[in-house]
Structures are given as structure tokens and as C-alpha cells.
Write an enzyme that holds these catalytic residues in place. Structure first.
Site, short mmCIF file in Angstrom:
data_model
loop_
_atom_site.label_atom_id
_atom_site.label_comp_id
_atom_site.label_asym_id
_atom_site.label_seq_id
_atom_site.Cartn_x
_atom_site.Cartn_y
_atom_site.Cartn_z
NE ARG A 170 -2.33 -0.24 3.51
CZ ARG A 170 -2.12 -0.70 4.56
NH1 ARG A 170 -2.45 -2.15 4.64
NH2 ARG A 170 -1.55 -0.45 5.67
CE1 TYR A 179 2.19 -7.09 -4.02
CE2 TYR A 179 1.19 -6.08 -2.16
CZ TYR A 179 2.21 -7.09 -2.80
OH TYR A 179 2.56 -8.09 -1.85
CE LYS A 183 -5.89 -3.51 5.02
NZ LYS A 183 -6.23 -4.17 6.17
CG HIS A 235 -7.37 -2.78 10.72
ND1 HIS A 235 -6.26 -2.65 11.07
CD2 HIS A 235 -7.44 -3.92 9.75
CE1 HIS A 235 -5.20 -3.13 10.34
NE2 HIS A 235 -6.04 -4.18 9.52
CB SER A 244 1.40 -4.26 10.63
OG SER A 244 2.02 -3.19 11.18
CB CYS A 273 0.22 -7.04 16.77
SG CYS A 273 1.03 -5.48 17.26
CG ASP A 318 -7.58 -7.40 7.49
OD1 ASP A 318 -6.91 -6.71 8.32
OD2 ASP A 318 -7.52 -7.02 6.47
NE ARG A 375 0.26 -8.33 2.25
CZ ARG A 375 -0.64 -7.90 3.32
NH1 ARG A 375 -1.63 -8.40 3.61
NH2 ARG A 375 -0.19 -6.75 3.68
#
Length: 613
Positions: A87, A227, A236, A256, A278, A280, A305, A397
Site C-alpha cells: 500500500r 497491488y 481497505k 480493522h 501490523s 502483532c 482482518d 502475500r
């Protein structure tokens, strides 16, 4: 009329399937085709045949590599352009009518100025390409919590990913009907082809990228990147940035958050929604496998997510996972860290920017203890251990359907959603923040979530170990002023008679040697059990300056040697550290100006008083 004008006129007269009887949608597609000037227009039906055909076309074009069918059946690998790997937050804009409505955490440009810019960029941007019209439902088909989007794109890679990630195709068009509302999403890789020009395997625009949201008109325009969240606009862009604005206006929450179910050996099932920045362990928690000593317990996955949460007439919040698949980070995923995820990836997967093995399979850092002796890396180069480069990109990914998740909850696709008993907010802190704390009230819980801070890792931008505030894990994804977002959360606590209990967790406290003091993600089940007990009203807790906390004996240590001294270490509250922490809270709230909710000011004063006592 010259050739280009003739082509534009022909394409603008689109031929839609007979099932499309939505005048506004038809006119919008005509307008976009006239602007972008594609060679042809294809309405996607979401079928398996369409998916297989597009994948075969991309294999022929060099965009995808078909993996060894014996090793990884019906799976493919895509390698992106090195300039297009994640991103692009600095090129992501919230173009609200008023700058103040975007707030201090978003990039803002006046809508009129941005429309002029992107209008110029999209003019002819699909020349030489196919324009795909992708109807999709975010959430179960027909659910009162779901919403419909239409993405127009010139990327077949986006189409096949959207088929996995959303409920895409004819079913979405049926829900839309003749006049239903939809979120218009326009995407172009920004690489038009002149007659005779040879295409590249991963088209994108290396120099110009824009991901633009118009909150008032619910529009998304994305240019230049192919991407991830830059191009899969249901993710998102729609599911968080635009949906958060819809939730503010309509009285619900777009978050989120993962959603998991936890069922004790005896008693009812509980559902928990949890927000983590992120690095975590968010996916690991969503697919938690209870450790030894927790036989009979079962944890199930609704989503990993995003959660859409709406109040219900029974006085509870109900949530859905608006997505139908997982777009997960591959590096670090292994049978040791997340066996459910690894089982999910055995077949029918699209991998992006991982490494290719000599026998036609995939590999990434952390997948096995020892790397293969030879690979083709994510940039298509020869790779051997010790060459000094990563074999897979750190943001590599996998895209895979939810139905392949071994821990999938039986109600993951329920149009009613699942009732939420608790919200959990976690972050990565080596000190300061205890293992687990329960908020004493809804306002206290909102304060805890609003002041979340997480330490940056080597994979993140900025100085390693720096604490960055990421309220609700939503800073990159909130589509309006973060102060108004806090106020909306405070208001939503009064929208139901029985709001969920709120908890903070931190799995990342370190000991005197800099090693993690908590023994691993699987042991998070012990904390989850205490949270469930608290929701049931039968778990013990001790009142502290920070909130309600378990004593050592309140957690089940069966099967684990974790002494009381070690537990004290992960629960310790240091006054000097919390003095610095409160100063950081003050800095955050200062950025909100007049948008700072008075309830959070009161909670800050109360917390400071308790810590000083």
C-alpha cells in the site's frame, strides 16, 4: 471522426448482460468506458470458468506462474514490479468537501482539484486493454449488514483476487436490482498500450500513483498500482475508509478487526472482535489452536482482518466479516506459528512475491527452519542462502478463500452476523503495557483503544522500537477525522443495551535479556479464557490503576510452567514509564484540537489520578 473517437464511441455503447437492469450503473459504466477508452468491456460473472480462463491468460502473458499441481494444486505465483509491492499511504487521499473532516491522520486535497487531476490521468488510461466490470458484495449475499460495490478495472489479476476476496458476480447484481445503492470503484494500472506495443508481465505506473476516496459521494478512484489494497478496492478502501464514513452516518462500525468464536467444553459460545496493528500476530490469534491443557475448548474463525458491526434490536452488536477470503502476509507463517493458515494454503491459492522452489512450489522466510539450497526469488533472480537478499518480499502475500480455513466458524457466512461479547485491543510493547487489562466502563475502554501505541519493527517504516500511536489500529484506514471517530465510538456504546466488554492485551513484554516473557501465541488461549470468564460474569479480577486485571491464580496454567514471578513481570506497571506514556497520550489528544471528546479528557484525568495515588 478519427480512429480514437470511433473506438471511444463504440466502447461507450456497452453491451451488458440481460440481468443488469440498473440505469445508473449502466450509465456509469458507459461514462467510465468513454473516459478510459478500453479496447473492450467485459462484465464479470464470478464463475469458476471465468477464473480459470483469466488465470490461463495471465500464465500465457507471464503475469502468473502455474505451480506444481502435485505440490500445490490449482495455485499460481505472481511477481510484481519492484516499484509496486505494498500500500502507498503517502499517495492515499481522503478528499472530503471540507479539509477539517479529513483530520490530522489523512492526506487531503480539495475534491475539485483531485477530480481534475485524476480525470486527466484516467483519460485513455485503459487504451489497448480490457475493461472489466466487477460486481461484488461486501458481506454475505442479502445480509442487512452487507453492502454492494462495483469495481471497474483493467487488471485481470485484480479480477481473480476479487473473486476470492468478495462474493463476486451475478449474485451481487441480483441484490442490486434496478435501483439499489452501490459504491463505485474505479481502478487502472495506469499503463495504456499503443497499437503494436508489447505488454509487460506486471503493468503499473512507476511514477504516478493515487488512491483517492470521496467520502460524501462514496467513490473510490485508484490509479497506477496493481497491488493489494491499492487495487483490490473492496478491501481497505471500501471496507474501512468508505465504510467507516457510512458507519458514522448510519449508526454502525467498520473496524480493522478479526472476529473469532470461542466455545468452552461446557456452556455457550462467545464471539470476540479484536484489533491489532501490523506485526502483532493478528492472524495467529484469529486462528488460535488451544494448547495442551485446554482439551474440549474450540476456537473458530469468522474473519482475520475486518469487521462490520451493527446494533441489533436484541440489545447486542452483531458483526460480519465483509470479506470472503484472506489476503495474508506470507513471511513468518509456518506450521509452528500458524498451522491452520498453512493447511489453508495447500491448494487453490494465489501467491504474490514469494520465492519459487526448483520443484515448482513456494517458499518464504520463516516457512521452514532451513531454507532450500536454491530458489528463484521474488524478483525472478537466482537465490541461495547467504546471498544477502530476502527470497520473498517482506510484504509477500497469499490470497485464499475463507472456506479453506480449517478453523472456519459455522456461522462465518450468516446474514445475521454473530453477537459480539468482547472487543480486544492489542499492540506491540516491550514494556509499560500489561499482558491483559479490562476496562471498567465503555468510556474507559474507548480511551484505552484511542491511546494504543505499538513499537515499530524492522519491517515497518521508521526507527525500530519507536512507539507510534495507532488508535483502534485504524490510523491508515479511518475515512474521516479521528476525533470524530472517537466520538462515534463513545456514542455507539449507548446504541445497545448490552455493549461488549473491552480489554487491552500485550503479548510482547520482554525480560531483562530482551527475550519475550510470554511463551508464545498458542498460550494466548489462557488470556482468552479469562476474557470469556469475565464476559460470563464468573471470572475474578483485581482493581488496579489501569483497570481490572487477573491475579496469578485467575488464569489456568495447566500444562505450562509459568511461575508467579514471570507473570508479575508481564503485568508490571512502572510509574515512571506511565508518566511518559501519559505525556504521549496528551500529545495525541492535542492534535485533535476542538474535536477532542470531553469524555476522553475526563478519562485521562481519572487515569492520571489513579496512577499518582
Amino acid at each position: 471522426m478519427d480512429t480514437n473517437e470511433l473506438m471511444s464511441a463504440l466502447v461507450a455503447d456497452i453491451s451488458a448482460p440481460s440481468s443488469v437492469r440498473h440505469p445508473k450503473l449502466l450509465q456509469w459504466v458507459r461514462d467510465v468506458a468513454a473516459l478510459t477508452k478500453p479496447d473492450r468491456v467485459v462484465w464479470c460473472d464470478g464463475s469458476e470458468e471465468e477464473y480459470d480462463r483469466l488465470c490461463a491468460e495471465m500464465v500465457a502473458a507471464g503475469t502468473l506462474t502455474r505451480l506444481n499441481p502435485e505440490k500445490r494444486p490449482n495455485s499460481y505465483l505472481a511477481l510484481s514490479d519492484p516499484s509496486d509491492v505494498a500500500r502507498v499511504e503517502d499517495r492515499t487521499f481522503i478528499c472530503s468537501l471540507n479539509k477539517e473532516d479529513a483530520g490530522p491522520t489523512n492526506n487531503w486535497v480539495a475534491p475539485s482539484e483531485m477530480r481534475k487531476t485524476i480525470g486527466g490521468l484516467f483519460n485513455g488510461s485503459m487504451r489497448g486493454r480490457t475493461m472489466y466490470v466487477v460486481p461484488f458484495s461486501m458481506g454475505p449475499i442479502g445480509s442487512h449488514i452487507s453492502h454492494i460495490g462495483i469495481e471497474i478495472t483493467d487488471s485481470p489479476y485484480v479480477v481473480v483476487n476479487m473473486r476470492i476476496m468478495t462474493r463476486m458476480g451475478e449474485a451481487a447484481l441480483r441484490v442490486l436490482g434496478e435501483d439499489g445503492p452501490f459504491v463505485p470503484c474505479i481502478h487502472s494500472v495506469g499503463a495504456p498500450l499503443e497499437p503494436g506495443q508489447k505488454d509487460v508481465p506486471w503493468p503499473c505506473n512507476r511514477d504516478r500513483k493515487y488512491i483517492v476516496h470521496f467520502p460524501e459521494t462514496r467513490e473510490i478512484w485508484s490509479y497506477g498500482s496493481g497491488y493489494g489494497g491499492n487495487a483490490l478496492l473492496g478491501k481497505k478502501c471500501f471496507a474501512l475508509r468508505i465504510a467507516s464514513v457510512m458507519g458514522r452516518d448510519q449508526g454502525w462500525l467498520a473496524e480493522h478487526m478479526l472476529i473469532l468464536g470461542v466455545k468452552p467444553p461446557m456452556g455457550r459460545k462467545f464471539y470476540v472482535a479484536a484489533a491489532f496493528p501490523s506485526a502483532c500476530g493478528k492472524t495467529n490469534f484469529a486462528m488460535l489452536i488451544p494448547p495442551k491443557g485446554f482439551e474440549g475448548w474450540r476456537v473458530t474463525t469468522v474473519g482475520d482482518d475486518i469487521a462490520w458491526v451493527k446494533p441489533h434490536a436484541d440489545g447486542k452488536f452483531y458483526a460480519i466479516n465483509p470479506e470472503a477470503g484472506y489476503f495474508g502476509v506470507a513471511p513468518g507463517t509456518s506450521y509452528e506459528s500458524n498451522p491452520n493458515a498453512m493447511e489453508m494454503l495447500r491448494e487453490n491459492v494465489l501467491f504474490t512475491n514469494v520465492a519459487l522452489t526448483d520443484d515448482g512450489d513456494v517458499w518464504w522466510e520463516g516457512m521452514t527452519k532451513e531454507p532450500p539450497a536454491h530458489l528463484i526469488d521474488w524478483q525472478g533472480n537466482e537465490w541461495t542462502p547467504g546471498c544477502g537478499r530476502k527470497a520473498a518480499h517482506p510484504n509477500a502475500r497469499f490470497t485464499v478463500a475463507s472456506i479453506q480455513c480449517p478453523s472456519l466458524d459455522p456461522h462465518w457466512d450468516s446474514p445475521h452476523g454473530v453477537p459480539i461479547d468482547a472487543f480486544i485491543f492489542g499492540a506491540r510493547r516491550s514494556d509499560t503495557v500489561p499482558l491483559v487489562v479490562q476496562a471498567t466502563s465503555w468510556e474507559d475502554g474507548v480511551y484505552k483503544a484511542a491511546t494504543m501505541g505499538s513499537e515499530t519493527t524492522a519491517a515497518a517504516a521508521g526507527k525500530v522500537g519507536e512507539v507510534r500511536r495507532d488508535p483502534f489500529a485504524m490510523v491508515p484506514f479511518c475515512g474521516y477525522h479521528i476525533g470524530d471517530y472517537f466520538a462515534h465510538w463513545l456514542k455507539m456504546g449507548k446504541a445497545v443495551a448490552s455493549p461488549p466488554k473491552i480489554f487491552n492485551v500485550n503479548w510482547f513484554r520482554t525480560d531483562e535479556n530482551g527475550k519475550f516473557a510470554w511463551p508464545g501465541f498458542g498460550q494466548n488461549m489462557r488470556v482468552l479464557q479469562w476474557i470469556v470468564d469475565r464476559c460470563e460474569g464468573r471470572g475474578n479480577a483485581v482493581q488496579t490503576a489501569l483497570g481490572l486485571e487477573p491475579a496469578y491464580g485467575d488464569l489456568d496454567w495447566t500444562g505450562l510452567d509459568f511461575p508467579a514471578e514471570r507473570f508479575a513481570q508481564v503485568m508490571k506497571v512502572d510509574k515512571a514509564m506511565w508518566t511518559r506514556e501519559l505525556s504521549a497520550h496528551d500529545e495525541l489528544f492535542a492534535k485533535l484540537g476542538a474535536k477532542r471528546p470531553s469524555e476522553l479528557v475526563t478519562e485521562r484525568e481519572r487515569l492520571g489520578g489513579r496512577l499518582a495515588a
